[in-house]
Enzyme design. Structure first.
Site, short mmCIF file in Angstrom:
data_model
loop_
_atom_site.label_atom_id
_atom_site.label_comp_id
_atom_site.label_asym_id
_atom_site.label_seq_id
_atom_site.Cartn_x
_atom_site.Cartn_y
_atom_site.Cartn_z
N ASP A 1 52.63 36.40 52.27
CA ASP A 1 51.43 36.30 51.45
C ASP A 1 50.21 36.21 52.36
O ASP A 1 50.20 35.42 53.33
CB ASP A 1 51.47 35.07 50.54
CG ASP A 1 52.43 35.24 49.37
OD1 ASP A 1 53.09 36.29 49.28
OD2 ASP A 1 52.53 34.28 48.57
N HIS B 1 48.07 39.92 45.10
CA HIS B 1 48.12 38.45 45.09
C HIS B 1 46.87 37.88 44.42
O HIS B 1 46.50 36.74 44.69
CB HIS B 1 48.26 37.94 46.52
CG HIS B 1 48.80 36.55 46.65
ND1 HIS B 1 49.74 36.01 45.80
CD2 HIS B 1 48.53 35.57 47.56
CE1 HIS B 1 50.01 34.78 46.18
NE2 HIS B 1 49.29 34.49 47.24
N HIS C 1 53.87 33.17 55.18
CA HIS C 1 52.43 33.40 55.04
C HIS C 1 51.83 33.98 56.31
O HIS C 1 52.33 33.73 57.43
CB HIS C 1 51.72 32.08 54.70
CG HIS C 1 52.08 31.56 53.34
ND1 HIS C 1 53.23 30.83 53.12
CD2 HIS C 1 51.46 31.68 52.13
CE1 HIS C 1 53.30 30.52 51.82
NE2 HIS C 1 52.24 31.03 51.21
#
Length: 250
Positions: free
Chosen positions: A22, A73, A187
Protein backbone atom coordinates in the site's frame (compact mmCIF):
# COMPACT_ATOMS: atom_id res chain seq x y z
CA UNK A 1 -21.52 -6.56 -10.46
CA UNK A 2 -23.09 -6.54 -7.04
CA UNK A 3 -21.11 -9.51 -5.78
CA UNK A 4 -19.40 -7.38 -3.10
CA UNK A 5 -16.32 -9.55 -3.39
CA UNK A 6 -13.75 -9.32 -0.61
CA UNK A 7 -10.71 -11.27 -1.78
CA UNK A 8 -8.57 -12.24 1.19
CA UNK A 9 -6.98 -15.42 -0.12
CA UNK A 10 -6.09 -16.96 -3.45
CA UNK A 11 -6.76 -20.54 -4.51
CA UNK A 12 -4.41 -23.17 -3.13
CA UNK A 13 -2.51 -26.03 -4.62
CA UNK A 14 0.34 -24.16 -6.31
CA UNK A 15 2.48 -22.71 -3.49
CA UNK A 16 1.75 -19.12 -4.50
CA UNK A 17 1.59 -15.99 -2.41
CA UNK A 18 0.88 -12.34 -3.04
CA UNK A 19 3.09 -9.71 -1.45
CA UNK A 20 0.91 -6.63 -1.83
CA UNK A 21 1.97 -3.10 -0.95
CA UNK A 22 0.00 0.00 0.00
CA UNK A 23 1.18 3.50 -0.86
CA UNK A 24 -0.68 5.99 1.29
CA UNK A 25 1.23 9.22 1.77
CA UNK A 26 4.86 8.21 2.30
CA UNK A 27 7.49 6.35 0.31
CA UNK A 28 10.57 5.83 2.48
CA UNK A 29 11.07 2.21 1.40
CA UNK A 30 9.42 2.29 -2.03
CA UNK A 31 12.65 2.39 -4.05
CA UNK A 32 14.18 -0.40 -1.98
CA UNK A 33 11.09 -2.56 -2.45
CA UNK A 34 10.90 -1.90 -6.19
CA UNK A 35 14.60 -2.74 -6.54
CA UNK A 36 14.03 -6.00 -4.65
CA UNK A 37 11.10 -6.99 -6.86
CA UNK A 38 12.85 -6.01 -10.09
CA UNK A 39 15.98 -7.99 -9.25
CA UNK A 40 13.82 -11.11 -8.93
CA UNK A 41 11.55 -10.47 -11.88
CA UNK A 42 8.47 -10.32 -9.64
CA UNK A 43 5.35 -8.38 -10.63
CA UNK A 44 2.91 -7.68 -7.83
CA UNK A 45 -0.08 -5.47 -6.97
CA UNK A 46 0.43 -2.05 -5.41
CA UNK A 47 -2.50 -0.03 -4.04
CA UNK A 48 -2.00 3.73 -4.37
CA UNK A 49 -3.82 6.76 -3.08
CA UNK A 50 -4.28 9.72 -5.33
CA UNK A 51 -2.20 11.70 -2.85
CA UNK A 52 0.70 9.26 -3.32
CA UNK A 53 0.42 9.52 -7.10
CA UNK A 54 0.57 13.31 -6.95
CA UNK A 55 3.46 13.33 -4.48
CA UNK A 56 5.64 10.64 -6.07
CA UNK A 57 4.99 10.64 -9.83
CA UNK A 58 8.42 9.25 -10.75
CA UNK A 59 7.91 6.24 -8.48
CA UNK A 60 4.47 5.56 -9.93
CA UNK A 61 5.83 5.76 -13.47
CA UNK A 62 8.48 3.24 -12.48
CA UNK A 63 5.90 0.87 -11.00
CA UNK A 64 3.93 0.94 -14.22
CA UNK A 65 6.99 0.57 -16.43
CA UNK A 66 8.14 -2.46 -14.44
CA UNK A 67 4.83 -4.24 -14.87
CA UNK A 68 3.15 -3.99 -11.49
CA UNK A 69 -0.62 -3.88 -11.16
CA UNK A 70 -1.77 -0.53 -9.77
CA UNK A 71 -4.89 -0.71 -7.63
CA UNK A 72 -6.97 2.03 -6.03
CA UNK A 73 -6.44 2.99 -2.37
CA UNK A 74 -8.77 6.05 -2.56
CA UNK A 75 -7.76 9.67 -2.96
CA UNK A 76 -7.13 10.68 0.64
CA UNK A 77 -7.22 7.45 2.71
CA UNK A 78 -10.38 8.22 4.72
CA UNK A 79 -12.20 6.16 7.34
CA UNK A 80 -15.19 4.81 5.38
CA UNK A 81 -16.42 2.39 8.01
CA UNK A 82 -14.94 2.58 11.52
CA UNK A 83 -15.74 -0.65 13.33
CA UNK A 84 -16.84 -2.06 9.94
CA UNK A 85 -19.99 0.09 10.04
CA UNK A 86 -20.35 2.69 7.32
CA UNK A 87 -20.07 6.27 8.48
CA UNK A 88 -23.35 7.85 7.23
CA UNK A 89 -21.49 10.79 5.73
CA UNK A 90 -19.87 8.37 3.26
CA UNK A 91 -22.71 8.08 0.79
CA UNK A 92 -22.53 6.17 -2.46
CA UNK A 93 -21.72 9.37 -4.33
CA UNK A 94 -18.91 10.36 -1.97
CA UNK A 95 -17.35 6.89 -1.82
CA UNK A 96 -17.34 6.61 -5.60
CA UNK A 97 -15.97 10.14 -5.95
CA UNK A 98 -13.10 9.25 -3.60
CA UNK A 99 -12.19 6.29 -5.81
CA UNK A 100 -12.58 8.16 -9.09
CA UNK A 101 -10.44 11.08 -7.92
CA UNK A 102 -7.57 8.70 -7.24
CA UNK A 103 -8.01 7.05 -10.61
CA UNK A 104 -8.12 10.41 -12.37
CA UNK A 105 -4.76 11.25 -10.80
CA UNK A 106 -3.27 8.15 -12.45
CA UNK A 107 -4.91 8.94 -15.79
CA UNK A 108 -3.36 12.41 -15.72
CA UNK A 109 0.06 10.89 -15.00
CA UNK A 110 0.05 7.78 -17.18
CA UNK A 111 -2.83 8.25 -19.60
CA UNK A 112 -4.51 5.04 -18.45
CA UNK A 113 -6.80 4.06 -15.58
CA UNK A 114 -6.06 1.92 -12.56
CA UNK A 115 -6.32 -1.83 -12.64
CA UNK A 116 -9.75 -3.10 -11.55
CA UNK A 117 -8.99 -3.59 -7.87
CA UNK A 118 -9.18 -1.47 -4.73
CA UNK A 119 -8.27 -1.76 -1.07
CA UNK A 120 -10.17 0.08 1.63
CA UNK A 121 -8.10 2.35 3.85
CA UNK A 122 -7.52 0.83 7.30
CA UNK A 123 -9.27 -2.31 6.03
CA UNK A 124 -12.61 -0.65 6.81
CA UNK A 125 -15.40 -1.63 4.43
CA UNK A 126 -18.87 -3.12 4.21
CA UNK A 127 -20.67 -5.18 1.57
CA UNK A 128 -22.58 -2.06 0.58
CA UNK A 129 -19.40 -0.06 0.02
CA UNK A 130 -17.84 -2.94 -1.91
CA UNK A 131 -20.87 -3.04 -4.22
CA UNK A 132 -20.59 0.69 -4.83
CA UNK A 133 -16.94 0.20 -5.83
CA UNK A 134 -17.88 -2.70 -8.11
CA UNK A 135 -20.27 -0.40 -9.95
CA UNK A 136 -17.13 1.44 -11.07
CA UNK A 137 -15.25 -1.75 -11.90
CA UNK A 138 -13.17 -2.26 -8.76
CA UNK A 139 -13.13 -5.54 -6.84
CA UNK A 140 -12.03 -5.31 -3.23
CA UNK A 141 -8.77 -6.98 -2.24
CA UNK A 142 -8.00 -7.24 1.45
CA UNK A 143 -5.40 -9.45 3.06
CA UNK A 144 -5.38 -12.85 4.69
CA UNK A 145 -6.17 -13.14 8.38
CA UNK A 146 -3.00 -12.54 10.36
CA UNK A 147 -1.08 -11.46 7.24
CA UNK A 148 -0.95 -7.74 8.03
CA UNK A 149 2.79 -7.57 8.70
CA UNK A 150 2.28 -4.49 10.92
CA UNK A 151 5.34 -3.02 9.21
CA UNK A 152 3.77 0.40 9.73
CA UNK A 153 4.00 0.16 13.52
CA UNK A 154 6.82 2.01 15.24
CA UNK A 155 8.17 1.50 18.78
CA UNK A 156 5.49 3.94 19.96
CA UNK A 157 2.84 1.26 19.27
CA UNK A 158 4.35 -1.18 21.77
CA UNK A 159 1.54 -3.70 21.62
CA UNK A 160 1.78 -4.02 17.83
CA UNK A 161 5.46 -3.41 17.28
CA UNK A 162 7.78 -6.15 16.10
CA UNK A 163 11.28 -5.79 14.74
CA UNK A 164 11.86 -6.07 11.00
CA UNK A 165 13.53 -9.45 11.48
CA UNK A 166 10.64 -10.66 13.64
CA UNK A 167 8.11 -9.64 10.99
CA UNK A 168 9.85 -11.70 8.31
CA UNK A 169 10.42 -14.61 10.69
CA UNK A 170 6.69 -14.74 11.45
CA UNK A 171 5.94 -14.60 7.74
CA UNK A 172 8.27 -17.54 7.06
CA UNK A 173 6.51 -19.51 9.80
CA UNK A 174 3.17 -18.65 8.22
CA UNK A 175 4.32 -20.01 4.87
CA UNK A 176 5.31 -23.28 6.50
CA UNK A 177 1.95 -23.53 8.24
CA UNK A 178 -0.66 -22.40 5.69
CA UNK A 179 0.93 -20.10 3.17
CA UNK A 180 -0.68 -21.31 -0.05
CA UNK A 181 -2.76 -18.47 -1.51
CA UNK A 182 -1.75 -16.04 1.21
CA UNK A 183 -2.27 -12.31 0.59
CA UNK A 184 0.27 -10.32 2.60
CA UNK A 185 -0.04 -6.62 3.45
CA UNK A 186 3.07 -4.43 3.46
CA UNK A 187 3.62 -0.70 2.97
CA UNK A 188 5.78 1.63 0.88
CA UNK A 189 6.15 4.10 3.73
CA UNK A 190 7.96 3.57 7.02
CA UNK A 191 8.72 5.75 10.01
CA UNK A 192 10.99 3.08 11.48
CA UNK A 193 14.76 3.38 11.79
CA UNK A 194 16.38 2.15 8.59
CA UNK A 195 18.03 -0.80 10.33
CA UNK A 196 14.67 -2.05 11.56
CA UNK A 197 12.61 -2.01 8.38
CA UNK A 198 11.44 -5.41 7.10
CA UNK A 199 12.07 -4.18 3.56
CA UNK A 200 15.79 -4.58 4.26
CA UNK A 201 15.39 -8.35 4.58
CA UNK A 202 12.67 -8.80 2.00
CA UNK A 203 15.01 -10.00 -0.73
CA UNK A 204 16.48 -12.72 1.46
CA UNK A 205 12.97 -13.80 2.46
CA UNK A 206 11.91 -14.03 -1.17
CA UNK A 207 15.02 -15.91 -2.19
CA UNK A 208 14.52 -18.50 0.52
CA UNK A 209 10.84 -18.88 -0.37
CA UNK A 210 11.74 -19.33 -4.04
CA UNK A 211 14.23 -22.06 -3.18
CA UNK A 212 11.46 -23.80 -1.28
CA UNK A 213 9.21 -23.77 -4.34
CA UNK A 214 7.09 -20.68 -3.70
CA UNK A 215 6.15 -18.26 -6.48
CA UNK A 216 5.00 -14.66 -6.15
CA UNK A 217 1.93 -13.49 -8.06
CA UNK A 218 -0.32 -10.45 -8.47
CA UNK A 219 -4.05 -10.14 -7.80
CA UNK A 220 -4.98 -10.80 -11.41
CA UNK A 221 -3.59 -14.34 -11.28
CA UNK A 222 -5.68 -15.23 -8.24
CA UNK A 223 -8.89 -13.78 -9.68
CA UNK A 224 -8.32 -15.55 -13.00
CA UNK A 225 -7.91 -18.90 -11.29
CA UNK A 226 -10.98 -18.25 -9.15
CA UNK A 227 -12.97 -17.91 -12.38
CA UNK A 228 -13.78 -14.23 -11.99
CA UNK A 229 -14.50 -12.52 -15.32
CA UNK A 230 -11.88 -9.97 -16.26
CA UNK A 231 -12.94 -6.34 -16.06
CA UNK A 232 -11.45 -3.98 -18.60
CA UNK A 233 -10.31 -0.85 -16.74
CA UNK A 234 -10.47 1.10 -20.00
CA UNK A 235 -14.25 1.07 -19.66
CA UNK A 236 -13.83 3.37 -16.68
CA UNK A 237 -12.30 6.10 -18.81
CA UNK A 238 -15.72 7.51 -19.62
CA UNK A 239 -16.17 8.25 -15.90
CA UNK A 240 -12.79 9.95 -15.73
CA UNK A 241 -13.21 12.37 -18.64
CA UNK A 242 -13.00 15.22 -18.00
CA UNK A 243 -10.72 14.63 -14.99
CA UNK A 244 -12.59 14.50 -11.70
CA UNK A 245 -11.89 17.50 -9.49
CA UNK A 246 -11.61 17.32 -5.72
CA UNK A 247 -14.43 19.82 -5.31
CA UNK A 248 -17.01 17.81 -7.18
CA UNK A 249 -19.45 15.70 -5.21
CA UNK A 250 -18.33 17.04 -1.84
Amino acid sequence: MGEALNLTRGPGGQKRLLLSFDGGSKAEVATEILDTLKARGVHTTIFLTGAFIQRFPALVKRMAAEGHELGNHTMNHPHFAPGMKRDPKWTRERVQRELLEADAALVRLLGRPMDPYWRAPYGEHTAEIRRWAEELGYRHVGWSEGADTLDWATPKERRLYRSGDAILRRLRQRLDRDGDGLIVLMHLGSERLEKDRPSAGLGAFMDRASREGWTFVAVGAFLHDLGKPAWDPQRRLALLQPPVSASQGR
